[in-house]
Each structure stands twice: as C-alpha cells, then as structure tokens.
Design a protein around this motif. Structure first.
Motif, PDB file in Angstrom:
ATOM      1  N   GLN A 265       0.850  -1.196   0.000  1.00  0.00           N
ATOM      2  CA  GLN A 265       0.000   0.000   0.000  1.00  0.00           C
ATOM      3  C   GLN A 265       0.883   1.243   0.000  1.00  0.00           C
ATOM      4  OE1 GLN A 265      -3.331  -1.709  -0.598  1.00  0.00           O
ATOM      5  NE2 GLN A 265      -3.811   0.235   0.392  1.00  0.00           N
ATOM      6  N   GLY A 266       1.898   1.234   0.867  1.00  0.00           N
ATOM      7  CA  GLY A 266       2.752   2.414   1.013  1.00  0.00           C
ATOM      8  C   GLY A 266       3.547   2.740  -0.233  1.00  0.00           C
ATOM      9  N   THR A 267       4.141   1.727  -0.855  1.00  0.00           N
ATOM     10  CA  THR A 267       4.949   2.011  -2.047  1.00  0.00           C
ATOM     11  C   THR A 267       4.070   2.382  -3.240  1.00  0.00           C
ATOM     12  OG1 THR A 267       5.121  -0.405  -2.335  1.00  0.00           O
ATOM     13  CG2 THR A 267       7.038   0.758  -1.425  1.00  0.00           C
ATOM     14  N   PHE A 268       2.872   1.824  -3.314  1.00  0.00           N
ATOM     15  CA  PHE A 268       1.939   2.266  -4.355  1.00  0.00           C
ATOM     16  C   PHE A 268       1.603   3.746  -4.158  1.00  0.00           C
ATOM     17  CE2 PHE A 268      -2.339   3.088  -5.955  1.00  0.00           C
ATOM     18  CZ  PHE A 268      -2.278   2.578  -7.239  1.00  0.00           C
ATOM     19  N   ILE A 269       1.322   4.134  -2.921  1.00  0.00           N
ATOM     20  CA  ILE A 269       1.050   5.539  -2.604  1.00  0.00           C
ATOM     21  C   ILE A 269       2.252   6.401  -2.965  1.00  0.00           C
ATOM     22  CG2 ILE A 269       0.722   7.139  -0.670  1.00  0.00           C
ATOM     23  CD1 ILE A 269      -0.923   4.754   0.642  1.00  0.00           C
ATOM     24  N   GLY A 270       3.455   5.930  -2.631  1.00  0.00           N
ATOM     25  CA  GLY A 270       4.661   6.684  -2.945  1.00  0.00           C
ATOM     26  C   GLY A 270       4.854   6.898  -4.427  1.00  0.00           C
ATOM     27  N   ALA A 271       4.574   5.867  -5.213  1.00  0.00           N
ATOM     28  CA  ALA A 271       4.697   5.995  -6.671  1.00  0.00           C
ATOM     29  C   ALA A 271       3.654   6.962  -7.219  1.00  0.00           C
ATOM     30  CB  ALA A 271       4.570   4.619  -7.326  1.00  0.00           C
ATOM     31  N   CYS A 272       2.424   6.880  -6.707  1.00  0.00           N
ATOM     32  CA  CYS A 272       1.385   7.839  -7.126  1.00  0.00           C
ATOM     33  C   CYS A 272       1.829   9.268  -6.843  1.00  0.00           C
ATOM     34  CB  CYS A 272       0.080   7.543  -6.387  1.00  0.00           C
ATOM     35  SG  CYS A 272      -0.829   6.096  -6.973  1.00  0.00           S
ATOM     36  N   ASN A 273       2.395   9.473  -5.678  1.00  0.00           N
ATOM     37  CA  ASN A 273       2.812  10.808  -5.272  1.00  0.00           C
ATOM     38  C   ASN A 273       3.874  11.362  -6.213  1.00  0.00           C
ATOM     39  OD1 ASN A 273       3.046  13.093  -3.469  1.00  0.00           O
ATOM     40  ND2 ASN A 273       4.922  12.165  -2.684  1.00  0.00           N
ATOM     41  N   LEU A 274       4.899  10.575  -6.501  1.00  0.00           N
ATOM     42  CA  LEU A 274       5.987  11.056  -7.344  1.00  0.00           C
ATOM     43  C   LEU A 274       5.542  11.258  -8.786  1.00  0.00           C
ATOM     44  CD1 LEU A 274       8.974   8.931  -6.002  1.00  0.00           C
ATOM     45  CD2 LEU A 274       8.631  11.381  -5.716  1.00  0.00           C
ATOM     46  N   LEU A 275       4.760  10.331  -9.308  1.00  0.00           N
ATOM     47  CA  LEU A 275       4.346  10.435 -10.704  1.00  0.00           C
ATOM     48  C   LEU A 275       3.365  11.572 -10.925  1.00  0.00           C
ATOM     49  CD1 LEU A 275       4.128   6.653 -11.532  1.00  0.00           C
ATOM     50  CD2 LEU A 275       5.515   8.329 -12.772  1.00  0.00           C
ATOM     51  N   ASN A 276       2.610  11.939  -9.898  1.00  0.00           N
ATOM     52  CA  ASN A 276       1.681  13.053 -10.053  1.00  0.00           C
ATOM     53  C   ASN A 276       2.389  14.339 -10.448  1.00  0.00           C
ATOM     54  OD1 ASN A 276      -1.017  14.456  -9.524  1.00  0.00           O
ATOM     55  ND2 ASN A 276       0.353  15.539  -8.129  1.00  0.00           N
ATOM     56  N   GLY A 277       3.630  14.502 -10.008  1.00  0.00           N
ATOM     57  CA  GLY A 277       4.366  15.708 -10.360  1.00  0.00           C
ATOM     58  C   GLY A 277       4.649  15.841 -11.839  1.00  0.00           C
ATOM     59  N   TYR A 278       4.636  14.733 -12.557  1.00  0.00           N
ATOM     60  CA  TYR A 278       4.916  14.741 -14.000  1.00  0.00           C
ATOM     61  C   TYR A 278       3.670  14.473 -14.840  1.00  0.00           C
ATOM     62  CZ  TYR A 278       9.606  14.406 -12.103  1.00  0.00           C
ATOM     63  OH  TYR A 278      10.762  14.642 -11.396  1.00  0.00           O
ATOM     64  N   TYR A 279       2.686  13.809 -14.228  1.00  0.00           N
ATOM     65  CA  TYR A 279       1.448  13.474 -14.953  1.00  0.00           C
ATOM     66  C   TYR A 279       0.254  13.883 -14.081  1.00  0.00           C
ATOM     67  CZ  TYR A 279       4.853  10.503 -17.360  1.00  0.00           C
ATOM     68  OH  TYR A 279       5.964  10.028 -18.041  1.00  0.00           O
ATOM     69  N   PRO A 280       0.034  15.169 -13.906  1.00  0.00           N
ATOM     70  CA  PRO A 280      -0.970  15.633 -12.933  1.00  0.00           C
ATOM     71  C   PRO A 280      -2.404  15.320 -13.326  1.00  0.00           C
ATOM     72  CG  PRO A 280      -0.058  17.484 -14.174  1.00  0.00           C
ATOM     73  CD  PRO A 280       0.783  16.297 -14.512  1.00  0.00           C
ATOM     74  N   THR A 281      -2.658  14.965 -14.575  1.00  0.00           N
ATOM     75  CA  THR A 281      -4.033  14.656 -14.977  1.00  0.00           C
ATOM     76  C   THR A 281      -4.314  13.159 -15.002  1.00  0.00           C
ATOM     77  OG1 THR A 281      -3.451  14.636 -17.351  1.00  0.00           O
ATOM     78  CG2 THR A 281      -4.120  16.755 -16.381  1.00  0.00           C
ATOM     79  N   ALA A 282      -3.375  12.338 -14.547  1.00  0.00           N
ATOM     80  CA  ALA A 282      -3.536  10.884 -14.640  1.00  0.00           C
ATOM     81  C   ALA A 282      -4.343  10.285 -13.490  1.00  0.00           C
ATOM     82  CB  ALA A 282      -2.163  10.221 -14.707  1.00  0.00           C
ATOM     83  N   GLY A 283      -4.718  11.092 -12.519  1.00  0.00           N
ATOM     84  CA  GLY A 283      -5.521  10.590 -11.415  1.00  0.00           C
ATOM     85  C   GLY A 283      -4.729   9.930 -10.299  1.00  0.00           C
TER      86      GLY A 283
END
Length: 391
Positions: A265-283
């Motif tokens: 759960q934690g690493t999935f959340i971490g990946a979402c957090n980092l990728l949002n900075g580059y793909y902010p419309t991906a949800g």
C-alpha cells in the motif's frame, strides 16, 4: 526479498550516558494500557481519531540513535572510508539479510532527512559501503527481483544526500538489470517477482516505479520516467482496486494470489505521489488517497492502529515502508488535515510502548520486549516517528 508470500492472505545530540538516563525515566513512565485486541485486528471501519501530539523531533532522533546503539556495527575500513552493517537482532547473531539491510538503511536516511545529523549521514554511507563489500556492485546472482530493487532504491535515495556517483551507478545498473530480465508483455506488462517468472508482485513493481522516478531525476534520462509510468499503470490495471486495495501478486495464469499489505500500500502511494508531479491529470493523487483510506479503514483496528503483520519475521518491518511513503504523500499533497491525526497517533503509540533500551517492535499496543527483538521489526516505530515530521 527472500520472504514468505501469502495466499490471500539536531536538533538533539545526546551522549550515551544521557540517552541511557533519559530512556530509564521515559521507560518507567510508559505504562502498558489495556487494548481490546492486537494491532492486526481489522474492523472494516475506523473511529474518529482525536488529535494527538506526535513524539518530538528530539525523540525521533533519539529513537534512531537507540536503534543504532542496539544493532549498528562498524567492522573495518573501506578505501578511505569505513564499512558497517546492522545485526539481525539484539543478540547479534549475524548481519541482517540483503533486503532488510537495505530497508534499515532507508530508515536511517529517513531520520537524517528530518534531523540533518552528521553522525546519521556517516552511518548510512558506511552501511552502504558494507553492502558493496558484502554483495558487490551488481546483484545479478540474486534471483529475487524485489531484493535488487529495494537495494537500488536505497542507493538512489542515499545519492540524493551525498551526490556520490557510485551510489547512483549502483542504483542505475541494478535497476537496468532487473528491467532487462523481469519486464515483458506477459499479463500486459509488469515486472516478474523472481527469475523463475511465476508471479508479478506489487513488492517489486511499486518500489521499482519509485526508483525509476528518482533515477530520472538523477540522470535526466526520460526513459526512466517512461518506465516508472509503465510500471505504475500496469499495477493500476492489474493489482489496484477502486476501493484502494492493492493486491500483492498475480500469478502467471493471471489470478490474484496475495492480498493487501502495508508495505505494498505504502509504495503504491509513494509511486502515485511522485508520478503526479509529472502526470498531474492521470488521477494518481485520487488513487493514492484511495489507498490511504483503504489502509486506514480496512487494515487498521478500530482505533486506527496499523496492523502487526507478524505472520513471519519477514513481514514485521512492513509498517516502516508504509510510514516512509505515506508521510511523504501527506506532505507533498497537503493532506495534513485528513491524515495527520491518524499517523501522529501511530507514532505516539509506537513510542509509548518502547522498551528500556528505547526500541519499539511492530506491536504498537503493548510494551516492547526487553529480552528479544529483531532489527527489522524495530524499524517500524523509528520510521513512523521520523515520518510524521516530514509533514
């Protein structure tokens, strides 16, 4: 990671005498309170959590120092530097194994991030040297792809504070090796857990997505960012549920074979957090919040305490990994009003039940044993105590 997998399953710098005296006083004041059930009890809902003050930043540093006092050993020189490792337990029966050693070093990096203490930085450099000394520069002989990724992630995080090209190269070369042998189009993509290619697991894919983003930041090679998104999007399509549960694994036939765990759960959340900075419309932020909410409501007990995960000793440090990435997500996405009380409560409970040496096991509802703990389970409280100071 050689673990059992499951079917469904500065501001304060203290001398040792001062630490000992302080711990004696604190330990005496830590009472074992009644608790309705173990931290592993899952209720499907979480009651409102009252605001609590987390342990102080000085206490978070002290917790890391107590951990080092119990497990850290420096065993020689390494070129112009030194090398070290963590013992596997308080009896010093041997060194921690590969992936758990990497995660203990990440816990030390977490503490340095918050406390900027020179001794902590020196120690994670010496521990990194110990990994090089024990396992070499390229870990292709390790058939567990997740082991290699945990090690690579540790290296690239250490690089962020040292600018040591050797750390960056170890992260890059080992990530590249795993990508070459583990990514394919079977099951629509994803990284295989081992070279045996029997399952594609969250425990390799989610940290690999984080590692790839950090490699992009360190190298400027956009291919790593592309790979990070490919990995995460595969996880979303195959392992992530709209309720926020991240399944642990899919076998070669396409069947889900593992349930949720705090570290995935934690690493999935971490990946979402980092990728949002580059793909902010991906949800990704929405998916990260869903995973946070699921962890809180469906994996914690009714008081909001994270589960024990004590089915094997390889599970006992999972909460440290959750704390690391969940706390960073809360900071980066300004979600303190939603999650801070919950995370602060877990940090406060962990510290409340420390033992006479300032160590905290992963069972945050009763006092930590004075006679035996291992160095993986005792990362949990340290990571959570330092993690809440991220936000």
């Amino acid at each position: 990671m050689r673990k059992t997998h499951y079917n469904q399953s500065h501001y304060l710098k203290l001398s040792l005498p001062v630490i000992g005296a302080a711990l004696l006083l604190w330990a005496c004041s830590s009472k074992e309170l009644g608790h309705p059930a173990t931290g592993a009890t899952r209720t499907g809902k979480t009651e409102a959590i009252a605001a609590v003050a987390p342990p102080t930043k000085a206490e978070a540093l002290l917790a890391m120092q107590c951990y080092n006092n119990a497990f850290y050993v420096q065993y020689g020189t390494y070129g112009p530097s030194y090398k070290a490792y963590y013992y596997s337990d308080v009896n010093h029966t041997g060194r921690m194994d590969f992936w758990r050693q990497a995660e203990a070093i990440e816990t030390l990096i977490d503490a340095y991030t918050i406390n900027n203490d020179a001794d902590l930085k020196n120690k994670f450099v010496y521990l990194y040297n110990g990994m090089r000394d024990a396992y070499g520069l390229l870990w292709s002989s390790n058939s567990y792809n997740d082991d290699v990724i945990w090690g690579a992630l540790m290296c690239i995080r250490a690089f962020q504070f040292t600018n040591d090209g050797g750390m960056k190269d170890m992260a890059k070369n080992n990530f590249d090796m795993v990508w070459a042998r583990a990514w394919d189009t079977n099951l629509g993509g994803g990284l295989w857990w081992t070279t045996g290619k029997t399952s594609k697991n969250a425990c390799v894919n989610a940290p690999a997505a984080i590692c790839a983003v950090y490699l992009y930041q360190a190298t400027g090679d956009a291919g790593y960012l592309t790979k990070a998104k490919m990995i995460q999007d595969w996880m979303v399509s195959k392992l992530y549920g709209s309720n926020g549960a991240v399944a642990g694994a899919m076998n070669a036939a396409g069947a889900i074979t593992e349930g949720t765990r705090t570290y995935t759960q934690g690493t999935f959340i971490g990946a979402c957090n980092l990728l949002n900075g580059y793909y902010p419309t991906a949800g990704y932020v929405t998916m990260g919040k869903n995973a946070m909410n699921y962890t809180k409501a469906s994996m914690c007990n009714s008081a909001g305490l994270l589960p024990d995960e004590y089915d094997t000793d390889d599970c006992q440090g999972f909460k440290a990994i959750f704390a690391r990435w969940a706390c960073r997500f809360v900071h980066d996405q300004a979600l303190q009003s939603t999650y801070a009380d919950w995370l602060n409560y877990n940090a406060e409970e962990a510290w409340k039940y420390r033992n006479s040496n300032g160590l905290m096991w992963g069972q945050w509802w009763h006092r930590t044993s004075d006679t035996y703990v291992n160095s993986f389970e005792t990362t949990c409280g340290v990571a959570m105590m330092n993690g809440v100071w991220v936000f």
